[in-house]
Design a protein around this motif. Sequence first.
Motif, PDB file in Angstrom:
ATOM      1  N   ALA A  77       5.249  -1.955   7.755  1.00  0.00           N
ATOM      2  CA  ALA A  77       5.239  -1.552   6.819  1.00  0.00           C
ATOM      3  C   ALA A  77       3.334  -1.101   6.454  1.00  0.00           C
ATOM      4  O   ALA A  77       3.295   0.128   6.537  1.00  0.00           O
ATOM      5  CB  ALA A  77       5.728  -2.120   5.588  1.00  0.00           C
ATOM      6  N   ARG A  78       3.184  -1.935   6.196  1.00  0.00           N
ATOM      7  CA  ARG A  78       1.521  -2.105   6.052  1.00  0.00           C
ATOM      8  C   ARG A  78       0.764  -1.004   7.122  1.00  0.00           C
ATOM      9  O   ARG A  78       0.288  -0.063   6.931  1.00  0.00           O
ATOM     10  CB  ARG A  78       1.141  -3.475   5.518  1.00  0.00           C
ATOM     11  CG  ARG A  78       1.043  -3.777   4.950  1.00  0.00           C
ATOM     12  CD  ARG A  78       0.115  -5.219   4.641  1.00  0.00           C
ATOM     13  NE  ARG A  78       0.129  -6.112   3.794  1.00  0.00           N
ATOM     14  CZ  ARG A  78       1.422  -7.023   3.873  1.00  0.00           C
ATOM     15  NH1 ARG A  78       1.954  -7.044   5.222  1.00  0.00           N
ATOM     16  NH2 ARG A  78       1.636  -8.183   2.238  1.00  0.00           N
ATOM     17  N   ALA A  79       1.288  -0.994   8.575  1.00  0.00           N
ATOM     18  CA  ALA A  79       0.672  -0.003   9.133  1.00  0.00           C
ATOM     19  C   ALA A  79       1.091   1.147   9.313  1.00  0.00           C
ATOM     20  O   ALA A  79       0.274   1.570  10.245  1.00  0.00           O
ATOM     21  CB  ALA A  79       1.165  -1.301  10.873  1.00  0.00           C
ATOM     22  N   SER A  80       1.731   1.286   8.930  1.00  0.00           N
ATOM     23  CA  SER A  80       2.824   2.575   8.672  1.00  0.00           C
ATOM     24  C   SER A  80       1.850   3.480   7.431  1.00  0.00           C
ATOM     25  O   SER A  80       2.895   4.301   7.309  1.00  0.00           O
ATOM     26  CB  SER A  80       4.247   2.603   8.840  1.00  0.00           C
ATOM     27  OG  SER A  80       4.637   2.389  10.229  1.00  0.00           O
ATOM     28  N   GLY A  81       1.162   2.565   7.035  1.00  0.00           N
ATOM     29  CA  GLY A  81       0.996   2.780   5.936  1.00  0.00           C
ATOM     30  C   GLY A  81       1.950   3.128   4.149  1.00  0.00           C
ATOM     31  O   GLY A  81       1.403   3.421   3.669  1.00  0.00           O
ATOM     32  N   LYS A  82       2.426   2.194   4.065  1.00  0.00           N
ATOM     33  CA  LYS A  82       3.516   2.272   3.705  1.00  0.00           C
ATOM     34  C   LYS A  82       2.447   1.001   1.887  1.00  0.00           C
ATOM     35  O   LYS A  82       2.167   0.152   2.959  1.00  0.00           O
ATOM     36  CB  LYS A  82       4.943   1.769   3.438  1.00  0.00           C
ATOM     37  CG  LYS A  82       5.362   2.575   4.428  1.00  0.00           C
ATOM     38  CD  LYS A  82       5.489   3.786   3.921  1.00  0.00           C
ATOM     39  CE  LYS A  82       6.430   4.588   4.576  1.00  0.00           C
ATOM     40  NZ  LYS A  82       6.718   6.409   4.174  1.00  0.00           N
ATOM     41  N   THR A  83       2.885   1.120   1.315  1.00  0.00           N
ATOM     42  CA  THR A  83       2.278   0.414   0.129  1.00  0.00           C
ATOM     43  C   THR A  83       3.233  -0.017  -1.055  1.00  0.00           C
ATOM     44  O   THR A  83       2.799  -1.326  -2.073  1.00  0.00           O
ATOM     45  CB  THR A  83       1.686   0.961  -1.055  1.00  0.00           C
ATOM     46  OG1 THR A  83       1.490   2.179  -1.738  1.00  0.00           O
ATOM     47  CG2 THR A  83       0.039   1.306   0.172  1.00  0.00           C
ATOM     48  N   LEU A  84       4.682  -0.047  -0.444  1.00  0.00           N
ATOM     49  CA  LEU A  84       5.963  -0.162  -1.705  1.00  0.00           C
ATOM     50  C   LEU A  84       7.296   0.066  -0.544  1.00  0.00           C
ATOM     51  O   LEU A  84       7.308   0.584  -0.572  1.00  0.00           O
ATOM     52  CB  LEU A  84       6.416   0.339  -2.656  1.00  0.00           C
ATOM     53  CG  LEU A  84       7.248   0.517  -3.589  1.00  0.00           C
ATOM     54  CD1 LEU A  84       6.851  -1.030  -4.262  1.00  0.00           C
ATOM     55  CD2 LEU A  84       7.595   1.845  -4.657  1.00  0.00           C
ATOM     56  N   LEU A  85       7.245  -1.479  -0.700  1.00  0.00           N
ATOM     57  CA  LEU A  85       8.867  -1.833  -0.324  1.00  0.00           C
ATOM     58  C   LEU A  85      10.517  -2.144  -1.064  1.00  0.00           C
ATOM     59  O   LEU A  85       9.621  -2.733  -2.395  1.00  0.00           O
ATOM     60  CB  LEU A  85       8.551  -2.766   0.889  1.00  0.00           C
ATOM     61  CG  LEU A  85       8.278  -2.462   1.976  1.00  0.00           C
ATOM     62  CD1 LEU A  85       8.127  -3.518   2.462  1.00  0.00           C
ATOM     63  CD2 LEU A  85       8.318  -1.606   3.371  1.00  0.00           C
ATOM     64  N   VAL A  86      10.864  -1.146  -0.540  1.00  0.00           N
ATOM     65  CA  VAL A  86      12.862  -1.638  -1.591  1.00  0.00           C
ATOM     66  C   VAL A  86      13.705  -2.386  -1.035  1.00  0.00           C
ATOM     67  O   VAL A  86      13.524  -1.962   0.584  1.00  0.00           O
ATOM     68  CB  VAL A  86      13.042  -0.522  -2.586  1.00  0.00           C
ATOM     69  CG1 VAL A  86      14.317  -0.720  -3.516  1.00  0.00           C
ATOM     70  CG2 VAL A  86      11.684  -0.500  -3.458  1.00  0.00           C
ATOM     71  N   LEU A  87      14.531  -3.410  -1.513  1.00  0.00           N
ATOM     72  CA  LEU A  87      15.340  -3.615  -0.553  1.00  0.00           C
ATOM     73  C   LEU A  87      16.518  -4.451  -1.891  1.00  0.00           C
ATOM     74  O   LEU A  87      16.412  -4.329  -3.176  1.00  0.00           O
ATOM     75  CB  LEU A  87      15.349  -5.128   0.055  1.00  0.00           C
ATOM     76  CG  LEU A  87      14.674  -6.017  -0.890  1.00  0.00           C
ATOM     77  CD1 LEU A  87      16.281  -7.137  -1.027  1.00  0.00           C
ATOM     78  CD2 LEU A  87      14.217  -6.871   1.160  1.00  0.00           C
ATOM     79  N   ASP A  88      17.858  -3.904  -1.772  1.00  0.00           N
ATOM     80  CA  ASP A  88      18.875  -4.844  -1.952  1.00  0.00           C
ATOM     81  C   ASP A  88      20.012  -5.880  -1.126  1.00  0.00           C
ATOM     82  O   ASP A  88      20.077  -5.780  -0.187  1.00  0.00           O
ATOM     83  CB  ASP A  88      19.493  -3.294  -2.842  1.00  0.00           C
ATOM     84  CG  ASP A  88      21.233  -3.144  -1.769  1.00  0.00           C
ATOM     85  OD1 ASP A  88      22.023  -2.802  -2.063  1.00  0.00           O
ATOM     86  OD2 ASP A  88      20.403  -2.130  -1.033  1.00  0.00           O
TER      87      ASP A  88
END
Length: 168
Positions: free
Chosen positions: A115-126
Amino acid sequence: MQIRQLTQPTAADMQALCEVLSDCVEGGASVSFMQPFTQDKARSFWSGVAQSAARGERHLLVAEDASGIVGTVQVVLEQPENQPHRGDVSKMLVHRRARRRGVGEALMRAAEQAARASGKTLLVLDTASAEAERLYQRCGWQRVGSIPNYALLPQGGYCDTVYFYKQL
């Protein structure tokens, strides 16, 4: 154990992913499917995931040991235009025979890295699993809250879901 990303899963990869998903559903995991769970349903699901991964809409990661694929997780990158910084962690699955060996934690660390490598700074899950809740908390995820009667368990009956997030 090795973690690798699949962008174009082979037929063998697809069969192994079907086996992991089937094992989780048979074990009672609330992962969108009901029993009886067929191989056709599994193949159809993974076919859609593979197409999405090939288009770059998600990362599909697998954990392998000497026996083959024992776990998987996805990071869904494709989000609404006002959420380009966010990704969803989806279908974190570990075969019952490989649990309690660090597979889930390794998959989560790899998902965060992808996710970081793809430029994401926030992850969410349930999750609807108390075991998974403990794993996510150990990995530094923040519990947000629970929604009662969110979904059905594979054999029937309602289950709650718990939401988590992690700033990367």
